[in-house]
Each structure stands twice: as structure tokens, then as C-alpha cells.
Design a protein around this motif. Structure first.
Motif, PDB file in Angstrom:
ATOM      1  N   LYS A 192      52.294 -37.736  23.845  1.00 55.17           N
ATOM      2  CA  LYS A 192      50.954 -37.436  23.352  1.00 55.17           C
ATOM      3  C   LYS A 192      49.914 -38.246  24.131  1.00 55.17           C
ATOM      4  O   LYS A 192      48.878 -37.727  24.577  1.00 55.17           O
ATOM      5  CB  LYS A 192      50.884 -37.772  21.864  1.00 55.17           C
ATOM      6  N   ALA A 193      50.253 -39.537  24.339  1.00 57.15           N
ATOM      7  CA  ALA A 193      49.328 -40.410  25.078  1.00 57.15           C
ATOM      8  C   ALA A 193      49.120 -39.917  26.506  1.00 57.15           C
ATOM      9  O   ALA A 193      48.045 -40.062  27.065  1.00 57.15           O
ATOM     10  CB  ALA A 193      49.879 -41.829  25.078  1.00 57.15           C
ATOM     11  N   LEU A 194      50.159 -39.328  27.065  1.00 55.44           N
ATOM     12  CA  LEU A 194      50.077 -38.816  28.445  1.00 55.44           C
ATOM     13  C   LEU A 194      49.594 -37.373  28.476  1.00 55.44           C
ATOM     14  O   LEU A 194      49.555 -36.753  29.541  1.00 55.44           O
ATOM     15  CB  LEU A 194      51.446 -38.906  29.120  1.00 55.44           C
ATOM     16  N   SER A 195      49.321 -36.820  27.293  1.00 53.98           N
ATOM     17  CA  SER A 195      48.892 -35.420  27.152  1.00 53.98           C
ATOM     18  C   SER A 195      49.913 -34.457  27.755  1.00 53.98           C
ATOM     19  O   SER A 195      49.588 -33.545  28.509  1.00 53.98           O
ATOM     20  CB  SER A 195      47.521 -35.193  27.821  1.00 53.98           C
ATOM     21  N   ILE A 196      51.160 -34.726  27.417  1.00 49.92           N
ATOM     22  CA  ILE A 196      52.224 -33.841  27.913  1.00 49.92           C
ATOM     23  C   ILE A 196      52.859 -33.173  26.696  1.00 49.92           C
ATOM     24  O   ILE A 196      53.107 -33.809  25.657  1.00 49.92           O
ATOM     25  CB  ILE A 196      53.301 -34.648  28.662  1.00 49.92           C
ATOM     26  N   THR A 197      53.078 -31.853  26.812  1.00 54.27           N
ATOM     27  CA  THR A 197      53.759 -31.133  25.745  1.00 54.27           C
ATOM     28  C   THR A 197      55.257 -31.076  26.082  1.00 54.27           C
ATOM     29  O   THR A 197      55.632 -30.653  27.184  1.00 54.27           O
ATOM     30  CB  THR A 197      53.219 -29.697  25.613  1.00 54.27           C
ATOM     31  N   ILE A 198      56.043 -31.540  25.125  1.00 55.66           N
ATOM     32  CA  ILE A 198      57.489 -31.497  25.349  1.00 55.66           C
ATOM     33  C   ILE A 198      57.984 -30.103  24.971  1.00 55.66           C
ATOM     34  O   ILE A 198      57.772 -29.675  23.832  1.00 55.66           O
ATOM     35  CB  ILE A 198      58.207 -32.556  24.491  1.00 55.66           C
ATOM     36  N   PRO A 199      58.632 -29.380  25.868  1.00 59.74           N
ATOM     37  CA  PRO A 199      59.103 -28.035  25.541  1.00 59.74           C
ATOM     38  C   PRO A 199      60.224 -28.070  24.501  1.00 59.74           C
ATOM     39  O   PRO A 199      60.957 -29.069  24.414  1.00 59.74           O
ATOM     40  CB  PRO A 199      59.599 -27.500  26.878  1.00 59.74           C
ATOM     41  N   PRO A 200      60.332 -26.984  23.688  1.00 55.30           N
ATOM     42  CA  PRO A 200      61.348 -26.972  22.632  1.00 55.30           C
ATOM     43  C   PRO A 200      62.767 -27.159  23.160  1.00 55.30           C
ATOM     44  O   PRO A 200      63.618 -27.714  22.469  1.00 55.30           O
ATOM     45  CB  PRO A 200      61.182 -25.601  21.981  1.00 55.30           C
ATOM     46  N   SER A 201      63.045 -26.710  24.362  1.00 52.82           N
ATOM     47  CA  SER A 201      64.395 -26.863  24.900  1.00 52.82           C
ATOM     48  C   SER A 201      64.768 -28.348  25.024  1.00 52.82           C
ATOM     49  O   SER A 201      65.918 -28.731  24.792  1.00 52.82           O
ATOM     50  CB  SER A 201      64.514 -26.177  26.262  1.00 52.82           C
ATOM     51  N   LEU A 202      63.790 -29.177  25.354  1.00 52.24           N
ATOM     52  CA  LEU A 202      64.043 -30.610  25.482  1.00 52.24           C
ATOM     53  C   LEU A 202      64.201 -31.264  24.104  1.00 52.24           C
ATOM     54  O   LEU A 202      65.098 -32.072  23.885  1.00 52.24           O
ATOM     55  CB  LEU A 202      62.900 -31.292  26.230  1.00 52.24           C
ATOM     56  N   ILE A 203      63.276 -30.850  23.214  1.00 52.85           N
ATOM     57  CA  ILE A 203      63.334 -31.420  21.864  1.00 52.85           C
ATOM     58  C   ILE A 203      64.668 -31.100  21.211  1.00 52.85           C
ATOM     59  O   ILE A 203      65.332 -31.959  20.620  1.00 52.85           O
ATOM     60  CB  ILE A 203      62.181 -30.859  20.990  1.00 52.85           C
TER      61      ILE A 203
END
Lengths: 581, 326
Positions: free
Chosen positions: B307-318
């Protein structure tokens, strides 16, 4: 004595042994049979128990595989489209996270083309569309829906297996998973058989798939490592219904059972060290041994006490009989057992009492025999009391006899000659006195005094006295012939008188004599003193008593020493030669 | 007088037995060689002691441990290993990566060595076989080195539009060459460029981030290396400062505020190393103790940092993450 002691000890040993065995043998028989049946029951229980454990372990291994296949099932539910399937990719990645044993997954579409490959180690691939339909896993899954590959060892160490699964219709495709079997460790290490037992898994060719000691599994297809596991599996096969025993990898004796894992055709073997598996049996055996020992000790104690109690009266009896045998007739054996032994002791006591009575009588007779003729003594004894010897006044015939010229002879002759003459004299007279049952009241030197009719009354005492006197005179006269031939000047005269006299025992303690006191005694003594050799003088009373039966010739009035008046004295006539008489 | 004699005699007897008792130590000694200092090693040591306890050994009670810390100066490892070998310890544990194992192997041919590393011990020449290690050495390897390429893959998945990624390499690491080769092959497969940067001291870290930022790298991929792993906090700070998404091997990194980590579970590897050390104390030989590979590789993602880096983690990674820090 030693022999007797030995015999007694032998009796104790016998009693002890018999009593001991009587308790111990049933005890031991019972204990051993109980132990044997207990052992058989325990073995049967153990077999059942291990069988249950094996099936439970098999179910858990099956559960491990079922978990994987259930998860795989979710990936072969929807048919493939031509475009990439992002949802399925996420499902596959999630599955990798959920099932740590799966190293990689390959998803194939209905045509057998690779659509997706996800891996923990390698790079993922999507839509390569490589034709994999000829793969063993694919054909296997198409034929059976679920297919298990052979166990492989990655870099000769880590066991892997391929699992392939087809959906319920061809269009949903096939999923192929590589499974790292090392992760069964979590399952297999949690299986505990008893305290120290464990389980292991072999595949069909006998390679180790899972073992609580992971290092054994990681050795791969190492024959030396695998041999003991295969042998144990064979031992279970041979044992059939009974509990199987064998040796594990460390050489410890174990009891084992097996159960199959159906899908990949594996065998789960559960093993438990015999020392633990048979622990309850050994405990029961030790308990039995302990009870037997305690029982034997108790039996020994009991046997000792009983044998002592049984032999003690026998010892008392032995001791008592020894004492009685030694003449201690007043000894009594005290046994209060209330049985045959007591009866025996009582009869011994009765015997001792009778012996005492008998001995007393013997002693009394021996005493009587000193002055009574033996037959008289027996008679007195038979009547049972010696009242006859008590003092009383009775009519008696007194006979005196002594040797003439003996004093002069004894002064000249040697003591041997004197004793020889006296010995012949009394030997000869003794038989006659006994024959006529006369009472010998006293003898001193060459003289003797006899009583007739006392202490035992006889029929016709005077007649008997006369006959006795005649026989004595004849007998002594025969001796005198011999003596005169030897040059001894010895004669024999006799006197008898009849009349009332006081008779009875006089003396002290054991020195009793029986004697008569009265004028008749003095008279007889005087008559004897005045009698010449070969003469038998009698008083008028005797003569009157035997008148008509024996010949007594009056010799006229004679003045006797010690008497004031004169007495009519008779002379007993007898034939000089006894043969002629 | 006599009692005093007896007391004197007893005293003499006690005195004579004392040095004898001191000379025959019932306690075996483990030589523990580590490339870092005790503080970052705390969690590893805990796992190691648990592994020892599984076999029945407890430090201070029935086993003593001699520690040698290189404090991050990996060039000191050979002399520390030689020191432990000279003390004739019962077993030499070479922990925290390939450099320790290599140093220990060089120091002794007789004392049994148990290593804990991230690389392939056969490829590094530490052992000749996984299933039957010959010689005096065996141990545990996590798969950290082998999965460097997966780190690039995750970073690519996170920044699918980026055409180049920075790769941080410690050139002193014995595995650096093979890791870079692996990464290059993966980059080709993924169709991205790699910007390889070297750093073997803390001082070079900042320059590395600067260089990655200047090269407009989509993210920074750290190769597996203990030197990086034990400096997770510092690296996490730099990531945030330079707004540079990065992935390392150690879960310490996202825990300290870094973005992601993917690597072998070091708790497991250290625990198994402890287990093997205990079994060696029990008399087992390295040939009967196959090298263990830790199969568990874990993906840890810090969503706060994302969030701090403004990056969205894709669902495949989560969905593939073993642990998500929120």
C-alpha cells in the motif's frame, strides 16, 4: 542311637516333603496353566490390537492421499475453453499453498494438451499446449479416473510420486500432480503403537515410502537399508492369523501387523518392540512367579510347622519309651493331640504302670523267696498281698537241725574244707526244704530252723514235718558217709515240736526275716540239742498228730535244758537206708 | 587423633578425584560456527535447540555448545572453523549458509560436520551424494538458492508491465554464479531484462538501490545469500526510502517492512540441523544420515508495504501466499 536319630530326621523330611508338595504342586500347576492360557489370550489380544493399529495407520495414510486427490478433484470440474483460464490458475496456486506435499501441478485439457503448469521451484507455464496425451499418467487417469505412479527417488533420495486424476467427462481434462512423499512423515511420525512402537510404509516392490526416521527414507532404493523392512513384511505374510514377530532395522525383536493402502498398492506395517508388546504377558508371568515363590515359601513354612507338630509327639513317644525301657516306670508321656498318637501315648503310660506293678511284685517275691519256699512265695504273691506275713498266733511245727562235732571240726579244718562241707550240706537240704514247702526262718553256721504251717497253713503239718525230718536226716547221713571217709568226725541231729507260736516279720527296712516266737521254738531247739547223731527227736504233740501214720517210739521222760519239768520225748523211727524205706 | 587422620585422608582422596572429574567431561561439546552475530540468529538458534531437544540434548544439561560468530565478516569463518576443529569438539555445526559449510569442510577431515545452508550441497562440492554422503559431512539444505528464479517470477507477476528488473548479487557467495545463470534463463523465458548489481558489504547497499532506481527497474530481486538475509531490516528501510519493491529469500524482510519474500523455511532447516547434530552425538555416522532438503518454501507478502508503495498485489499472489502481513 545315631541310627534312630537318622530315622527320626527322615520322618521329618518325609512329612515335610509330602506336606510341601501337597501345597506346591497344585499351586504350581494352577499358576503355570494360568500363565500359559494368559499368554495365549494376550497373544491373541495383541494380534487383534496390532491388526486394529495397522488398519488405523493404513486409514491415515489413505487419508493423506485422499486429501490430495480430493483437492485435485476441484481442478477437474469445469470444461476447458480455448482461451487461458485465469480462475483455474489461481485455484491451482491456492492448491499448492493448501497441500504442501504437491510440488507441481500440470493441468491438461480434454485433448491432453498442457494448459497450465505451476510449481514451487520451477517457473510456471501457461498455455504451452504441448501434447501430453501419450504420457503414462494421462493414459492411466483416462482409464481409471485416478492413477498412482510408481515411487521415484529424486536425486536418489527424496521419494516422489505422480498422481493423475481425470474429471467425470473428457472435456474437463486431467490434472497431474507431483507429490513429495517425504511429507507423509507428519502422518507417519504421529502414529504411535503403544509407547515405543511405530509404523512404516512400503510400496509394492518393497521400497520405503515413509518411516518416522526420515533419514532411512532419504537413503533411497538402498538394498541394505530396505532388507529388514521387506523381511518383516514377509514375516507378517507368513504368520497368517497369529501375531507376527521379526526384527526391525536396529535388530530389535518386534511384533508386527500390516494393512494395505489400496490406491497406490502400498503396505502399512505397524511394529512394536516385543519387550513392550509382551510387557503385560511378562508382567503376568512375573506376577505368577512371585505368587508361586510366595506360595512355596508359605507352603514350606506350613509344612515345617505341621511336620514339627507331627514329629514332636513321636519324639516324645520315643523319649518316653527309652526312659521306660531304662526302667523309669514312673515316667509318663504327655501328648494332648486328641488323636491316635495320644491314644498310643496313653497305652504306653498304661504299659509303664503295669510294668511298675509287675516289677514291684517281682521285688516282693524276691524278698519272700529268701525265707519261703518258692512255690509258697508264688502263692503269697498270687494272693496279691503279704498279709500272711503279718504277725499272728498260730499252730506251727518247728524243726531244728544241726551238725554234731562241727565246731571242733571247723577249728581243725581249713576254711576251704569248712566251706565245702557247708556248701554240700545246704545244697542237699535246700532241695528238700523246697520240696516240702517249709519256711526257712534262719540258718547260722551248721544249724537251721524250719517252720511248717506258717505263714501258709498246710494240711497235716505234723506229718509233713516228720517226713521232712526223715528225708533230711537220710540225706545228711549220706553226706556224712563221704565226710567220714575224708576223716571228718561230723554227725547230724534233729528236733521237732508242735504248738502255738507267734509268727511274723521282724527286722527293719529291707532286712526282714520271718520267724516264730514261743515255747514251741525253744522246745524244738532243746530237742535238737539233746538229739544224738542220726536221731530225730519229737515232742508228744507231734507224736499224737502222726499216730497211726508214722512210727514214733517214746524214749521216756527227759529233762531238757532250760525247763524245770521233764518231757516225754519221742524218737522218729526211720529206715536207715532210704531205698529200703 | 585417629579421627583427624581419617578426615585428612578423606580430604586427600576428594582432592585427588577432583581434577580427574574435571578431566572426564560427561558433556559432549558442539562447536557452532555462524557467519553473523547472536542477535539476528536468535530465532535460528531457538529452532536448532529444539532439534537437539528432539533427540534428548539440552544445552548446559547434557551438552555444551561452543559458539563462534563471524559477525558478518565471512572471511573470518575459516579461522573460526579451524579454532573449533582444534578444540576437538564432538560435532561441528556449520550454520547459516554455504560459506560456513565450506569453511568447516576445509578445517577438518575427522570431526563430523553438520551444515545448514540454502544451496545445493552437491553442486557446491560439499557432499558427493544426497542419499549417502561420504566423508565426515552431512546436513540440511533449504531450497532458497534454487528458487531465486521464482522470486523474479513473482516480481514479474507483480509488475507485469516492467521490462527490466534489478538483481542483487553478493559476488563473494559461492552460489552467486549459478543463481545469476538461473535468473538469466528465467528472464529469457519471461521476456525481461536483468540489471545485475553486486554488493558484498553494507556500504554498497545504498548504491545498489540508487542504481536500480536510475535503471528504472520494475523491482529488485535479491539472490539467496545469508549476508542479505541477515540484513533484512536495513534492506527493508532502503526499499521504503527508494520506493523500490523488492523480494528476498527471508521472511525477516517482509516482517521488517519489506514487500515480499520467497525461500526455504529456515526454522525447519535449523531445527533439522539440531536434530542431526544430536544424532551425531548419539554416535550415528554421516553416511547413515542422508542430506535433508527442506521442501517447504514459503511466500510472505506485506500488504502494508504494498500500500505504501502504491502497488496492487494480484489475487494469484495473495492466494498463493503462505503468510500475508496486513
Amino acid at each position: 542311637m545315631t541310627r534312630q536319630r537318622l530315622r527320626i530326621r527322615g520322618l521329618f523330611q518325609k512329612y515335610f516333603l509330602v506336606l510341601f508338595l501337597a501345597v506346591v504342586i497344585p499351586l504350581a500347576t494352577n499358576g503355570v496353566s494360568e500363565a500359559w492360557f494368559g499368554y495365549r489370550d494376550q497373544r491373541a489380544t495383541l494380534d487383534q490390537l496390532l491388526g486394529v493399529e495397522a488398519r488405523s495407520a493404513g486409514a491415515r495414510i489413505q487419508g493423506f492421499l485422499d486429501d490430495i486427490t480430493n483437492q485435485l478433484g476441484w481442478l477437474v470440474q469445469l470444461p476447458w475453453a480455448e482461451e487461458p483460464d485465469e480462475r483455474r490458475r489461481i485455484d491451482a496456486l491456492r492448491l499448492l499453498r493448501q497441500v504442501p506435499a504437491i510440488v507441481n501441478l500440470t493441468l491438461l485439457d480434454g485433448a491432453g494438451r498442457e494448459r497450465l503448469y505451476v510449481s514451487r521451484i520451477g517457473l510456471n507455464r501457461t498455455e504451452t499446449r504441448t501434447d501430453r496425451s501419450a504420457d503414462e499418467a494421462v493414459t492411466g487417469a483416462r482409464a481409471n479416473r485416478l492413477w498412482y505412479g510408481e515411487v521415484r527417488y529424486y536425486r536418489d533420495s527424496e521419494p516422489y510420486m505422480t498422481i493423475a486424476m481425470a474429471g467425470n467427462r473428457p472435456s474437463v481434462g486431467i490434472v497431474v500432480a507431483e507429490v513429495n512423499l517425504k511429507l507423509i512423515w507428519d502422518v507417519i511420525s504421529s502414529i504411535k503403537i503403544g509407547e515405543t512402537g511405530h509404523a512404516f510404509v512400503l510400496d509394492r516392490p518393497g521400497r520405503l515410502v515413509a518411516h518416522p526416521d526420515i533419514s532411512l527414507v532419504l537413503r533411497g532404493a538402498d538394498e541394505a537399508t530396505l532388507a529388514p523392512f521387506r523381511e518383516l513384511r514377509e514375516a507378517i505374510g507368513r504368520a497368517g492369523a497369529d501375531v507376527a514377530t521379526g526384527w526391525d532395522a536396529e535388530g530389535i525383536a518386534v511384533a508386527a501387523a500390516a494393512a494395505p493402502v489400496a490406491g497406490p498398492d502400498w503396505t502399512v506395517v505397524v511394529e512394536q518392540p516385543l519387550s513392550e508388546a509382551f510387557g503385560p504377558i511378562y508382567a503376568a508371568l512375573w506376577r505368577t512367579v512371585g505368587l508361586l515363590l510366595a506360595g512355596a515359601a508359605f507352603a514350606g513354612l506350613l509344612a515345617y510347622v505341621l511336620a514339627s507338630r507331627m514329629t514332636k509327639p513321636i519324639h516324645l513317644l520315643e523319649d518316653g519309651t527309652e526312659r521306660i525301657g531304662a526302667g523309669q516306670f514312673d515316667h509318663r508321656i504327655h501328648i494332648e493331640t486328641g488323636d491316635e498318637l495320644q491314644r498310643l501315648a496313653e497305652s504306653f503310660n498304661a504299659m509303664a504302670a503295669e510294668l511298675a506293678v509287675s516289677q514291684e511284685r517281682q521285688e516282693r517275691i524276691a524278698k519272700l523267696k529268701r525265707f519261703l519256699a518258692p512255690q509258697v512265695a508264688e502263692l503269697v504273691d498270687r494272693t496279691g498281698d503279704d498279709d500272711v506275713l503279718e504277725g499272728r498266733r498260730t499252730e506251727v511245727v518247728t524243726i531244728f537241725g544241726d551238725l554234731r562235732g562241727f565246731t571242733a571240726f571247723s577249728a581243725r579244718a581249713t576254711p576251704e574244707e569248712v566251706m565245702s562241707v557247708l556248701s554240700e550240706y545246704y545244697d542237699a537240704l535246700g532241695g528238700i526244704i523246697t520240696k516240702y514247702a517249709a519256711t526257712l526262718t534262719s540258718f547260722s553256721g551248721d544249724g537251721l530252723m524250719l517252720l511248717i504251717n506258717a505263714p501258709v497253713p498246710v494240711a497235716e503239718p505234723a506229718l509233713r514235718a516228720v517226713d521232712l525230718a526223715v528225708e533230711m536226716q537220710l540225706c545228711v547221713q549220706k553226706l556224712i558217709v563221704g565226710w567220714q571217709r575224708r576223716g571228718y568226725r561230723i554227725g547230724f541231729g534233729m528236733g521237732l515240736a508242735m504248738g502255738p507260736a507267734t509268727v511274723g516279720r521282724i527286722g527293719y527296712e529291707s532286712r526282714f526275716d520271718y520267724t516264730a516266737i514261743g515255747s514251741v521254738v525253744n522246745l524244738a531247739a532243746r530237742l535238737c540239742a539233746s538229739a544224738a547223731d542220726r536221731e530225730i527227736l519229737a515232742d508228744a504233740t507231734v507224736a499224737e498228730a502222726v499216730e497211726g501214720q508214722r512210727v514214733l517210739n517214746p524214749m521216756g521222760m527227759r529233762r531238757l535244758k532250760g525247763y524245770d519239768e521233764e518231757f516225754l520225748v519221742y524218737h522218729v523211727a526211720y529206715a536207715e537206708r532210704p531205698d529200703a524205706a | 587423633m585417629r579421627r583427624r587422620d581419617v578426615l585428612a585422608w578423606l580430604g586427600a582422596a576428594a582432592a585427588s578425584t577432583l581434577p580427574a572429574r574435571a578431566q572426564s567431561p560427561a558433556m559432549p561439546v558442539i562447536g557452532y560456527l555462524a557467519p553473523e552475530s547472536p542477535v539476528p540468529f536468535e530465532s535460528r538458534l531457538k529452532a536448532f535447540r529444539e532439534g537437539l531437544a528432539d533427540v534428548g540434548y539440552v544445552e548446559g544439561r547434557n551438552v555444551a555448545i561452543e559458539y563462534r560468530w563471524a559477525d558478518g565478516r565471512y572471511d573470518r569463518l575459516p579461522s573460526l572453523a579451524a579454532d573449533l576443529a582444534g578444540r576437538n569438539v564432538s560435532v561441528l555445526v556449520a550454520s547459516g549458509g554455504a560459506p560456513s559449510a565450506v569453511a568447516a569442510k576445509a578445517a577438518t577431515k575427522t570431526i563430523t560436520i553438520v551444515f545448514e545452508m540454502g544451496g545445493d550441497p552437491v553442486a557446491l562440492g560439499v557432499v558427493d551424494s544426497l542419499s549417502r554422503p561420504a566423508g565426515n559431512i552431512t546436513g540440511v539444505s533449504s531450497l532458497s538458492v534454487e528458487v531465486s528464479r521464482k522470486r523474479l517470477e513473482f516480481m514479474h507477476e507483480l509488475r507485469p508491465t516492467a521490462s527490466s528488473f534489478g538483481v542483487a548479487v553478493n559476488p563473494t557467495s559461492p552460489t552467486s554464479g549459478s543463481q545469476v545463470r538461473n535468473l538469466q534463463m528465467a528472464a529469457e523465458a519471461l521476456g525481461v531484462q536483468l540489471h545485475v548489481m553486486n554488493a558484498s558489504t553494507e556500504g554498497e547497499f545504498e548504491a545498489m538501490f540508487l542504481s536500480a532506481t536510475q535503471a528504472q527497474a520494475g523491482g529488485l530481486v535479491f539472490t539467496s545469500d545469508p549476508y542479505f538475509a541477515f540484513r533484512s531490516t536495513k534492506l527493508a528501510d532502503l526499499c521504503l526510502r527508494y520506493s523500490m519493491p523488492a523480494v528476498t529469500q527471508s521472511r525477516d524482510f517482509p516482517a521488517a517492512g519489506g514487500l515480499m519474500s520467497y525461500g526455504g523455511d529456515f526454522i525447519q532447516s535449523h531445527r533439522r540441523a539440531g536434530n542431526y547434530a544430536g544424532r551425531v552425538l548419539n554416535g550415528e555416522k554421516p553416511s547413515s544420515l542422508p542430506v535433508q532438503l527442506v521442501t517447504k518454501v514459503e511466500l510472505v507478502v506485506n500488504l502494508k508495504t504494498a500500500k505504501a508503495l502504491s502497488i496492487t498485489i494480484p489475487p494469484s499472489l495473495i492466494s498463493g501466499a503462505d503468510m500475508v502481513i496486513e
